[in-house]
Scaffold this motif. Structure first.
Motif, PDB file in Angstrom:
ATOM      1  N   LYS A 165      -8.004   0.399  -1.213  1.00  0.00           N
ATOM      2  CA  LYS A 165      -7.867  -0.896  -0.205  1.00  0.00           C
ATOM      3  C   LYS A 165      -8.932  -0.726   0.911  1.00  0.00           C
ATOM      4  N   TYR A 166      -9.376   0.256   1.399  1.00  0.00           N
ATOM      5  CA  TYR A 166     -10.244   0.529   2.491  1.00  0.00           C
ATOM      6  C   TYR A 166     -11.579   1.091   2.064  1.00  0.00           C
ATOM      7  N   VAL A 167     -11.678   1.644   0.723  1.00  0.00           N
ATOM      8  CA  VAL A 167     -13.106   2.373   0.458  1.00  0.00           C
ATOM      9  C   VAL A 167     -13.449   1.616  -0.744  1.00  0.00           C
ATOM     10  N   THR A 168     -14.629   1.350  -0.871  1.00  0.00           N
ATOM     11  CA  THR A 168     -15.354   0.705  -1.905  1.00  0.00           C
ATOM     12  C   THR A 168     -14.392  -0.479  -2.575  1.00  0.00           C
ATOM     13  N   ARG A 169     -14.034  -1.199  -1.632  1.00  0.00           N
ATOM     14  CA  ARG A 169     -12.956  -2.171  -2.000  1.00  0.00           C
ATOM     15  C   ARG A 169     -13.572  -3.092  -3.095  1.00  0.00           C
ATOM     16  N   GLU A 170     -15.015  -3.555  -3.037  1.00  0.00           N
ATOM     17  CA  GLU A 170     -15.435  -4.739  -3.611  1.00  0.00           C
ATOM     18  C   GLU A 170     -15.499  -4.104  -5.134  1.00  0.00           C
ATOM     19  N   LYS A 171     -15.808  -2.663  -5.242  1.00  0.00           N
ATOM     20  CA  LYS A 171     -15.983  -2.162  -6.586  1.00  0.00           C
ATOM     21  C   LYS A 171     -14.745  -1.990  -7.261  1.00  0.00           C
ATOM     22  N   TYR A 172     -13.591  -1.584  -6.327  1.00  0.00           N
ATOM     23  CA  TYR A 172     -12.174  -1.484  -7.167  1.00  0.00           C
ATOM     24  C   TYR A 172     -11.751  -2.899  -7.470  1.00  0.00           C
ATOM     25  N   ASP A 173     -11.994  -3.624  -6.823  1.00  0.00           N
ATOM     26  CA  ASP A 173     -11.391  -5.091  -7.050  1.00  0.00           C
ATOM     27  C   ASP A 173     -12.150  -5.654  -8.554  1.00  0.00           C
ATOM     28  N   ILE A 174     -13.255  -5.225  -8.767  1.00  0.00           N
ATOM     29  CA  ILE A 174     -13.926  -5.840  -9.816  1.00  0.00           C
ATOM     30  C   ILE A 174     -13.328  -5.320 -11.110  1.00  0.00           C
ATOM     31  N   CYS A 175     -12.213  -4.238 -11.180  1.00  0.00           N
ATOM     32  CA  CYS A 175     -11.581  -3.787 -12.299  1.00  0.00           C
ATOM     33  C   CYS A 175     -10.152  -4.178 -11.952  1.00  0.00           C
ATOM     34  N   ARG A 176      -9.735  -4.368 -10.689  1.00  0.00           N
ATOM     35  CA  ARG A 176      -8.345  -4.590 -10.469  1.00  0.00           C
ATOM     36  C   ARG A 176      -7.911  -5.555 -11.179  1.00  0.00           C
ATOM     37  N   ILE A 177      -6.541  -5.440 -11.919  1.00  0.00           N
ATOM     38  CA  ILE A 177      -5.969  -6.668 -12.786  1.00  0.00           C
ATOM     39  C   ILE A 177      -5.520  -7.754 -11.785  1.00  0.00           C
ATOM     40  N   LYS A 178      -6.047  -8.838 -12.050  1.00  0.00           N
ATOM     41  CA  LYS A 178      -5.790 -10.012 -11.185  1.00  0.00           C
ATOM     42  C   LYS A 178      -4.852 -10.878 -12.118  1.00  0.00           C
ATOM     43  N   THR A 179      -4.647 -10.958 -13.292  1.00  0.00           N
ATOM     44  CA  THR A 179      -3.743 -11.595 -14.023  1.00  0.00           C
ATOM     45  C   THR A 179      -2.277 -11.133 -13.914  1.00  0.00           C
ATOM     46  N   PRO A 180      -1.360 -11.727 -13.561  1.00  0.00           N
ATOM     47  CA  PRO A 180       0.149 -11.401 -13.338  1.00  0.00           C
ATOM     48  C   PRO A 180       0.654 -10.666 -14.686  1.00  0.00           C
ATOM     49  N   ASP A 181       1.397  -9.683 -14.555  1.00  0.00           N
ATOM     50  CA  ASP A 181       1.731  -9.079 -15.651  1.00  0.00           C
ATOM     51  C   ASP A 181       3.031  -9.848 -16.598  1.00  0.00           C
ATOM     52  N   ALA A 182       3.092 -10.094 -17.767  1.00  0.00           N
ATOM     53  CA  ALA A 182       3.836 -11.050 -18.276  1.00  0.00           C
ATOM     54  C   ALA A 182       5.428 -10.457 -18.012  1.00  0.00           C
ATOM     55  N   GLU A 183       5.551  -9.270 -17.851  1.00  0.00           N
ATOM     56  CA  GLU A 183       7.054  -8.563 -17.716  1.00  0.00           C
ATOM     57  C   GLU A 183       7.573  -8.833 -16.231  1.00  0.00           C
ATOM     58  N   ASP A 184       6.649  -8.485 -15.083  1.00  0.00           N
ATOM     59  CA  ASP A 184       7.099  -8.600 -13.766  1.00  0.00           C
ATOM     60  C   ASP A 184       6.255  -9.434 -12.919  1.00  0.00           C
ATOM     61  N   ASP A 185       5.407 -10.213 -13.385  1.00  0.00           N
ATOM     62  CA  ASP A 185       4.512 -11.180 -12.784  1.00  0.00           C
ATOM     63  C   ASP A 185       3.813 -10.671 -11.740  1.00  0.00           C
ATOM     64  N   LYS A 186       3.603  -9.500 -11.451  1.00  0.00           N
ATOM     65  CA  LYS A 186       2.747  -8.941 -10.520  1.00  0.00           C
ATOM     66  C   LYS A 186       1.171  -8.317 -11.019  1.00  0.00           C
ATOM     67  N   ILE A 187       0.316  -8.497  -9.975  1.00  0.00           N
ATOM     68  CA  ILE A 187      -0.990  -7.900 -10.170  1.00  0.00           C
ATOM     69  C   ILE A 187      -1.071  -6.545  -9.908  1.00  0.00           C
ATOM     70  N   GLY A 188      -2.452  -6.043 -10.207  1.00  0.00           N
ATOM     71  CA  GLY A 188      -2.782  -4.480 -10.039  1.00  0.00           C
ATOM     72  C   GLY A 188      -2.630  -4.191  -8.537  1.00  0.00           C
ATOM     73  N   GLY A 189      -2.028  -3.252  -8.103  1.00  0.00           N
ATOM     74  CA  GLY A 189      -2.354  -2.582  -6.732  1.00  0.00           C
ATOM     75  C   GLY A 189      -3.255  -1.651  -6.592  1.00  0.00           C
ATOM     76  N   PHE A 190      -3.299  -0.959  -5.542  1.00  0.00           N
ATOM     77  CA  PHE A 190      -4.108   0.051  -5.027  1.00  0.00           C
ATOM     78  C   PHE A 190      -3.592   1.630  -5.579  1.00  0.00           C
ATOM     79  N   GLY A 191      -2.595   1.947  -6.374  1.00  0.00           N
ATOM     80  CA  GLY A 191      -2.391   3.066  -6.682  1.00  0.00           C
ATOM     81  C   GLY A 191      -1.497   3.802  -5.465  1.00  0.00           C
ATOM     82  N   GLY A 192      -1.111   5.107  -6.021  1.00  0.00           N
ATOM     83  CA  GLY A 192      -0.102   5.669  -4.982  1.00  0.00           C
ATOM     84  C   GLY A 192      -0.908   7.085  -4.302  1.00  0.00           C
TER      85      GLY A 192
END
Length: 647
Positions: free
Chosen positions: A524-551
């Protein structure tokens, strides 16, 4: 959160015979472990399997050494002849490169209890996992070369699993019990059959009175026989006599799950083998990906090693590139197999600039062959959570015709979509995909839309060997059924914790005295713009959520004493690994790079880094735990400041 008083050396999770982590509860314990202090090492009854050889495997290896070792020979154990031969080749080549060449030899044992034999010959009983017999491949080598052999074990992750060893030991115990001989004279009870073709080499071998065995585990580390485990350990939720088709179905389900082709991943689905999986187009970013493009392996590192071997076999010889600061064994694999590698350890745009210079220089030197073999990178990296500019790297790969291998373990495919940029995607299923910290596994997936797909597919069709132990696959399948739900909880918890800690860091502009946290490394704070390129933006069909930043995240501190105090006070499990359903912390650089701290520091990986893998605990409880650890660190800094001012 986890028990704060879990003793040094015990398994994490506790009372788990196949746990993949170990309790190292204080900073001093971690240093003692790295320095090999007897007071620490003798308490170890568990550990990360590629580094700490499980007690069951040690026991089995000791039996093999007692039976077959000459002089001070030691051994390593593998599931197939092919892997054993690869280990032997590595030992011989590596020892020669180090200036002390040695030879290694193989023994192939087929272990069966008496009632599995028919007419004096081996007969497999296919009614249980892997049959009622076990095929074991032993690599014997001079004891002085144990550290070299251990490199193969650690880097490739292809050694037998603890469950495989447990199976062998239980077969030996079963055979012994049926033999009416209370104490067998042979250290290998039951019938052991050398494979045809090798018998002539080894039939005359006898036990040497000076044979070296593995150290005897402490009394507290006694490994129970498998038939006792069901009543002792909660993790044994399956019976011991599952039909083979259950393992085949488990692997099919796993491949489909990793390929993203399950229309609905029913977390309550039985692994009975009588249900057909409902499949659809892949959700991995390349719809053509299928379960047939997924290859299961014993560990995440074996997936990386296999990807590199595939590259070496299908492409012109050239150095690889390790892009970004990786987990240690990835770099070692690229350095020790093949022509070597270029290491671009920051993983930033400036390193891509450097990569372009390397590519152009190599191309100018010889325009008839690709300038590099393959580029390996993690998305994001471990432990600095940096994300590479994958579109730019992909464009270079297309221009200069090299492979891209992406390790998505940290990001995981619930959060990020890296397939469009990769030829091969690898992952450690051991981590959050499993979550339970009780089984190892890895995956390698080919990109069917990649320009090198046909060559890679042909290679795997001709050469891939399934060495993933069936029972491990069954546990992995069970653990991973609800991995999406768990990842959502972990993502939410990690973001809440990181937001709190970041607000207390110097990086956020915080000027409150005493400042203890210097920076928080988190996508969320480190190379955010590069991460966001690959971060899933389409809500998942099962839970209607987009990609997070991991654990996963890492912390740096304004002073080493603050780092130590924070780590020691944090009320969670402490030990190696990540992606667990429970919060797990470690002083990463101390554990991974203790003998090369200055080298790691060159790439921003400070000696005082604390890496934390957030779990599924109650969010409010987690925040209180981190708040208490921060207060403990602040108290130490205040005390030091007062002492300094009084001088």
């Amino acid at each position: 959160m986890g028990e704060t008083n879990l003793s040094l050396g015990l398994s994490v999770p506790p009372d788990t015979p196949h746990a993949i982590s170990v309790s190292l509860p204080t900073w001093r314990d971690n240093v003692g472990y790295e320095e090999g202090e007897e007071a620490v090492v003798k308490k170890m009854v568990s550990g990360y399997p590629r580094f700490f050889i499980h007690l069951g495997i040690q026991k089995l290896a000791a039996l093999c050494e007692q039976k077959y070792a000459l002089g001070t020979e030691r051994c390593m154990l593998f599931a197939t002849q092919k892997v054993a031969e690869q280990c032997r080749s590595f030992i011989q080549a590596r020892s020669a490169a180090l200036g002390a060449p040695v030879n290694a030899r193989l023994v192939n044992l087929f272990i069966c209890p008496e009632d599995s034999q028919d007419g004096g010959g081996p007969k497999l009983d296919r009614s249980s996992i892997g049959g009622s017999c076990a095929d074991l491949h032993v690599v014997l080598f001079p004891g002085s070369s144990f550290s070299v052999a251990k490199e193969f074990w650690q880097h490739t992750g292809l050694g037998i699993s603890s469950r495989f060893a447990e199976k062998c030991l239980s077969l030996l115990a079963e055979s012994s019990a049926k033999s009416a001989v209370p104490t067998p004279a042979s250290p290998l009870p039951g019938r052991v059959f050398p494979t045809k073709g090798q018998n002539r080499h080894y039939s005359a071998l006898k036990k040497s009175p000076t044979s070296a065995a593995y150290p005897t585990p402490p009394p507290s580390a006694t490994l129970p026989l498998s038939e006792d485990l069901d009543s002792v350990y909660l993790e044994e939720r399956y019976g011991r006599n599952l039909p083979l088709q259950a393992a085949a179905f488990a692997k099919k389900a796993l491949r489909s799950r990793v390929a993203g082709v399950l229309v609905k991943d029913n977390s309550g689905q039985s692994c009975s083998g009588d249900k057909e999986l409902v499949l659809g187009p892949s959700t991995r970013g390349v719809k053509e990906v299928s379960a047939e493009d997924v290859y299961l392996l014993p560990t995440g590192m074996s997936a990386i090693w296999t990807a590199h071997q595939a590259a070496l076999a299908t492409r012109p010889s050239a150095k690889s590139v390790c892009f970004g600061f990786p987990y240690i064994d990835t770099l070692k694999i690229l350095q020790k197999w093949g022509p070597g590698c270029h290491f671009l350890g920051f993983g930033t745009d400036s390193d891509i600039d450097e990569l372009e210079k390397i590519l152009e220089a190599e191309y100018q030197r010889d325009p008839t062959t690709p300038p590099i073999l393959a580029l390996f990178t993690e998305f994001p990296s471990n432990p600095l959570l940096r994300s590479a500019d994958l579109p730019r790297i992909r464009a270079l790969a297309d221009k200069y015709n090299f492979l891209i291998v992406i390790d998505e373990t940290i990001g995981n495919f619930v959060n990020v979509e890296v397939f469009p940029y990769a030829d091969m995607v690898v992952s450690s299923l051991t981590k959050v995909f499993s979550g339970a910290s009780n089984v190892m596994g890895g995956s390698l997936v080919l990109n069917p839309a990649g320009r090198h797909y046909s060559a890679l597919k042909n290679h795997f069709s001709a050469n891939f060997e399934d060495v993933y132990f069936d029972e491990d696959a069954i546990y992995m399948e069970r653990n991973s059924r609800d991995f999406k739900r768990r990842i959502r909880v972990i993502d939410s918890n990690a973001e809440a914790v990181c937001d709190y800690l970041y607000s207390k860091s110097l990086a956020s502009g915080n000027t409150t005295f005493p400042a203890v946290i210097k920076d928080v490394y988190y996508p969320k704070y480190v190379t955010r713009e590069k991460y966001d390129i690959c971060r899933i933006k389409t809500p998942d069909a099962e839970d209607d959520k987009i990609g997070g930043f991991g654990g996963l995240f890492s912390l740096t501190f304004t002073c080493m004493e603050g780092a130590k105090a924070f780590f020691d006070a944090l009320p969670c499990y402490k030990g190696p690994s990540l992606g667990t359903n429970f919060t797990l912390a470690c002083p990463f650089t101390i554990l991974a790079h203790y003998t090369e701290l200055d080298w790691a520091a060159q790439y921003g990986v400070e000696a005082g880094i604390v890496r934390i893998s957030v779990g599924m605990e109650d969010s409010a409880t987690l925040l209180k735990s981190f708040e208490s650890a921060l207060k403990a660190a602040e108290a130490v800094v205040l005390e030091q400041t007062a002492a300094t001012n009084s001088v």
